[in-house]
Design a protein around this motif. Structure first.
Motif, mmCIF file in Angstrom:
data_model
loop_
_atom_site.group_PDB
_atom_site.id
_atom_site.type_symbol
_atom_site.label_atom_id
_atom_site.label_comp_id
_atom_site.label_asym_id
_atom_site.label_seq_id
_atom_site.Cartn_x
_atom_site.Cartn_y
_atom_site.Cartn_z
ATOM 1 N N GLN A 1 2.429 3.122 -2.152
ATOM 2 C CA GLN A 1 1.486 4.057 -2.766
ATOM 3 C C GLN A 1 2.042 4.631 -4.066
ATOM 4 N N THR A 2 3.346 4.834 -4.137
ATOM 5 C CA THR A 2 3.961 5.284 -5.386
ATOM 6 C C THR A 2 3.877 4.192 -6.441
ATOM 7 N N ALA A 3 4.120 2.953 -6.036
ATOM 8 C CA ALA A 3 4.084 1.838 -6.981
ATOM 9 C C ALA A 3 2.687 1.628 -7.554
ATOM 10 N N LEU A 4 1.665 1.941 -6.778
ATOM 11 C CA LEU A 4 0.296 1.637 -7.184
ATOM 12 C C LEU A 4 -0.553 2.862 -7.475
ATOM 13 N N GLY A 5 -0.036 4.049 -7.177
ATOM 14 C CA GLY A 5 -0.832 5.253 -7.331
ATOM 15 C C GLY A 5 -0.770 5.824 -8.728
ATOM 16 N N PRO A 6 -1.559 6.880 -8.971
ATOM 17 C CA PRO A 6 -1.593 7.502 -10.301
ATOM 18 C C PRO A 6 -0.387 8.405 -10.533
ATOM 19 N N GLY A 7 -0.131 8.687 -11.798
ATOM 20 C CA GLY A 7 0.869 9.693 -12.139
ATOM 21 C C GLY A 7 2.302 9.246 -12.048
ATOM 22 N N THR A 8 2.548 7.930 -12.047
ATOM 23 C CA THR A 8 3.915 7.418 -11.967
ATOM 24 C C THR A 8 4.214 6.587 -13.206
ATOM 25 N N SER A 9 5.402 6.726 -13.768
ATOM 26 C CA SER A 9 5.787 5.947 -14.945
ATOM 27 C C SER A 9 5.961 4.480 -14.578
ATOM 28 N N ASP A 10 5.994 3.630 -15.604
ATOM 29 C CA ASP A 10 6.223 2.205 -15.364
ATOM 30 C C ASP A 10 7.547 1.981 -14.627
ATOM 31 N N ALA A 11 8.579 2.681 -15.070
ATOM 32 C CA ALA A 11 9.883 2.533 -14.423
ATOM 33 C C ALA A 11 9.818 3.016 -12.978
ATOM 34 N N GLY A 12 9.093 4.099 -12.740
ATOM 35 C CA GLY A 12 8.960 4.619 -11.396
ATOM 36 C C GLY A 12 8.208 3.667 -10.486
ATOM 37 N N ARG A 13 7.174 3.010 -11.033
ATOM 38 C CA ARG A 13 6.425 2.031 -10.246
ATOM 39 C C ARG A 13 7.321 0.854 -9.842
ATOM 40 N N LYS A 14 8.063 0.345 -10.816
ATOM 41 C CA LYS A 14 8.935 -0.799 -10.525
ATOM 42 C C LYS A 14 9.991 -0.425 -9.493
ATOM 43 N N SER A 15 10.557 0.759 -9.622
ATOM 44 C CA SER A 15 11.556 1.203 -8.657
ATOM 45 C C SER A 15 10.957 1.330 -7.267
ATOM 46 N N ALA A 16 9.730 1.853 -7.185
ATOM 47 C CA ALA A 16 9.073 1.999 -5.883
ATOM 48 C C ALA A 16 8.764 0.639 -5.270
ATOM 49 N N ALA A 17 8.348 -0.311 -6.102
ATOM 50 C CA ALA A 17 8.077 -1.652 -5.591
ATOM 51 C C ALA A 17 9.346 -2.315 -5.066
ATOM 52 N N GLU A 18 10.444 -2.143 -5.779
ATOM 53 C CA GLU A 18 11.731 -2.674 -5.301
ATOM 54 C C GLU A 18 12.110 -2.034 -3.964
ATOM 55 N N ARG A 19 11.852 -0.725 -3.857
ATOM 56 C CA ARG A 19 12.160 -0.014 -2.612
ATOM 57 C C ARG A 19 11.297 -0.537 -1.461
ATOM 58 N N ALA A 20 10.029 -0.795 -1.718
ATOM 59 C CA ALA A 20 9.143 -1.322 -0.684
ATOM 60 C C ALA A 20 9.637 -2.675 -0.181
ATOM 61 N N LEU A 21 10.082 -3.514 -1.097
ATOM 62 C CA LEU A 21 10.588 -4.827 -0.704
ATOM 63 C C LEU A 21 11.833 -4.684 0.163
ATOM 64 N N ARG A 22 12.745 -3.792 -0.208
ATOM 65 C CA ARG A 22 13.953 -3.578 0.601
ATOM 66 C C ARG A 22 13.599 -3.061 1.997
ATOM 67 N N SER B 1 4.666 -7.185 -0.868
ATOM 68 C CA SER B 1 5.752 -6.503 -1.575
ATOM 69 C C SER B 1 6.241 -7.344 -2.752
ATOM 70 N N HIS B 2 6.435 -8.633 -2.514
ATOM 71 C CA HIS B 2 6.846 -9.531 -3.601
ATOM 72 C C HIS B 2 5.759 -9.594 -4.682
ATOM 73 N N TYR B 3 4.505 -9.682 -4.257
ATOM 74 C CA TYR B 3 3.412 -9.812 -5.210
ATOM 75 C C TYR B 3 3.346 -8.601 -6.138
ATOM 76 N N ILE B 4 3.405 -7.413 -5.565
ATOM 77 C CA ILE B 4 3.320 -6.199 -6.381
ATOM 78 C C ILE B 4 4.522 -6.087 -7.321
ATOM 79 N N LEU B 5 5.693 -6.458 -6.837
ATOM 80 C CA LEU B 5 6.869 -6.426 -7.694
ATOM 81 C C LEU B 5 6.698 -7.383 -8.869
ATOM 82 N N GLY B 6 6.118 -8.558 -8.614
ATOM 83 C CA GLY B 6 5.841 -9.487 -9.700
ATOM 84 C C GLY B 6 4.824 -8.946 -10.679
ATOM 85 N N ARG B 7 3.752 -8.337 -10.166
ATOM 86 C CA ARG B 7 2.704 -7.798 -11.050
ATOM 87 C C ARG B 7 3.249 -6.708 -11.978
ATOM 88 N N LEU B 8 4.188 -5.916 -11.462
ATOM 89 C CA LEU B 8 4.717 -4.804 -12.245
ATOM 90 C C LEU B 8 5.843 -5.216 -13.187
#
Length: 454
Positions: free
Chosen positions: A285-306, A321-328
């Motif tokens: 939700q952090t990776a895809l939700g509003p109000g998060t920086s690009d860097a924050g989204r990528k970090s959240a996506a990496e965290r989701a994958l882990r 998880s892999h798909y969203i990390l690729g998209r970002l």
């Protein structure tokens, strides 16, 4: 509530440049000149999407978790549903297409879920309110549309919201609900909102990421009610159940109900998918939700994958998880391609995730074209327009067809490419709506060719 940002990432930007500006050139020659009229809009029939066999053990578990919990994890103590014949009315400046789509959906609910449901101009338990997209965003910035209990219109919603009276956990029955959908969006977004919000007005208000073939899933891969969803609604309105029943009371009755309505499901083993970790949900939700920086989204996506890997999740959630990390991370093409390939390999393990594979196919085929490998793109895309058609996803279907046309152009098959591109634009009108959005999508895909040539 249908999530706005996630829908955009999955459907509306299948080949878009990365947020940091890397990717496609900003200016390309239009492949659909403004002097050339677009073809008529196409739309799907009301036929149900195809489905595989459903396990009764899975259905019972899904029904209980969907019905007796909220997305936040809060418990719902009692079953609630609409008593008696279900009647809907439409309010506000509703376009004709809204009523058409609603009638088609009601027809499916009657035939597939066995509901006594109809449109009316008189008293109704459920009011579908057509409002502007701006109104939706002012109220819930992250939402495309939403459903609210205990109110009928916008004024009642605003009053009840200020009083704090809106709470699904306090309901004893559902005799007054309001669905708010934007009237000024693409036809597909309007239809998707009607499917998801009416399903939640009638039945579960929870979503479960573990479900691979359901609109009751915040990943928004499925956009129209599936056979699984119709079975959940059929269970909700089974005569053996009633308002006020506890989870234990419902659980005791489910085996007999399922034996009656899905007799073959007793012989199908359960998938046994583990529950989704709350930390994974929060990270997604952090990776895809509003109000998060690009860097924050990528970090959240990496965290989701882990989190998914550490939890031993190997199903579509790991692939997602892999798909969203690729998209970002599309500014780093090699990294993004590796993530899409990883997602595709996971989705390939099950026939229930063919639609998921269609999304990865679009991403990988776009990269094939960028890499001047048009035949590889065509081979990759070949099965998936049919998958998108069956799932009634016009935005995805149009994107896949445009990619095929671009690959054909690369191979010198310009006449075939022109025919396919023209055919795709009718679906794009349904999937993307405004003429500017349709032409923009076509130009976006054409930019892959410009980039290769440069």
């Amino acid at each position: 509530m249908r999530a706005l940002v996630l829908t955009a990432i999955l459907l509306l930007a299948s080949c878009a440049p990365a947020p940091d500006g890397a990717g496609l050139p900003l200016k390309v020659n239009s492949v659909t000149p403004k002097t050339t009229p677009l073809p008529p809009m196409k739309r799907f029939s009301a036929a149900p999407p195809p489905s595989g066999p459903l396990s009764n053990a899975d259905l019972a578990r899904d029904f209980l978790d969907l019905t007796f919990e909220l997305e936040s994890g809060r418990k719902i103590e009692r079953l609630t549903r609409v008593d008696g014949p279900i009647r809907l009315r439409v309010a506000g400046p509703a376009p004709a297409l809204l009523v058409t789509e609603l009638r088609d959906l009601i027809g499916r609910l009657r035939s597939e879920a066995g509901l006594d449901i109809a449109l009316t101009d008189g008293p109704a338990q459920i009011t579908v309110n057509a409002i502007s997209r701006a109104q939706v965003r002012r109220s819930l910035p992250q939402a495309a549309c939403f459903v609210i209990p205990g109110v009928s219109d916008w004024t009642e919603f605003q009053t009840a919201r200020r009083s704090g009276a809106l709470d699904w956990t306090r309901l004893t029955k559902r005799d007054k609900l309001a669905i708010f959908v934007p009237h000024d969006v693409a036809p597909q977004e309007l239809r998707d909102c009607l499917h998801e919000e009416l399903a939640q007005a009638l039945g579960p208000v929870n979503d479960l990421y573990r479900l691979p073939d359901s609109v009751f899933n915040d990943d928004n891969v499925h956009t129209v009610l599936t056979a699984h969803d119709m079975m959940i609604l059929r269970l909700t309105y089974a005569p053996e159940l009633s308002n006020g029943m506890s989870r234990a009371e419902v659980a005791a009755r489910l085996p007999r109900i399922l034996a009656r309505i899905n007799p073959g499901g007793a012989r199908i083993p359960a998938h046994g998918q583990q529950d989704t970790p709350r930390a994974w949900i929060d990270a997604i939700q952090t990776a895809l939700g509003p109000g998060t920086s690009d860097a924050g989204r990528k970090s959240a996506a990496e965290r989701a994958l882990r989190i998914a890997r550490d939890a031993g999740i190997t199903d579509h959630r790991l692939g997602f998880s892999h798909y969203i990390l690729g998209r970002l991370n599309q500014g780093n093409r090699d990294f993004a391609r590796a993530e899409f390939r990883a997602a595709d390999a996971i989705f390939a393990r099950s026939p229930s995730t063919r639609l998921h594979r269609a999304f990865t196919a679009a991403q990988l085929a776009a990269d094939d074209i960028r890499r001047n490998a048009p035949q590889a793109a065509l081979d990759r895309l070949a099965p998936y327009p049919e998958v998108a058609m069956a799932a009634q996803n016009a935005a995805l279907l149009a994107t896949l067809m445009l990619l095929q046309a671009e690959a054909l152009d690369h191979l010198g098959q310009t006449d075939a490419a022109a025919r396919l591109r023209l055919d795709s634009l009718g679906w794009a009108r349904y999937g993307f709506g405004a003429e500017s959005a349709v032409r923009g999508k076509a130009d976006e895909v054409a930019a892959l060719h410009v980039e290769t040539a440069s």
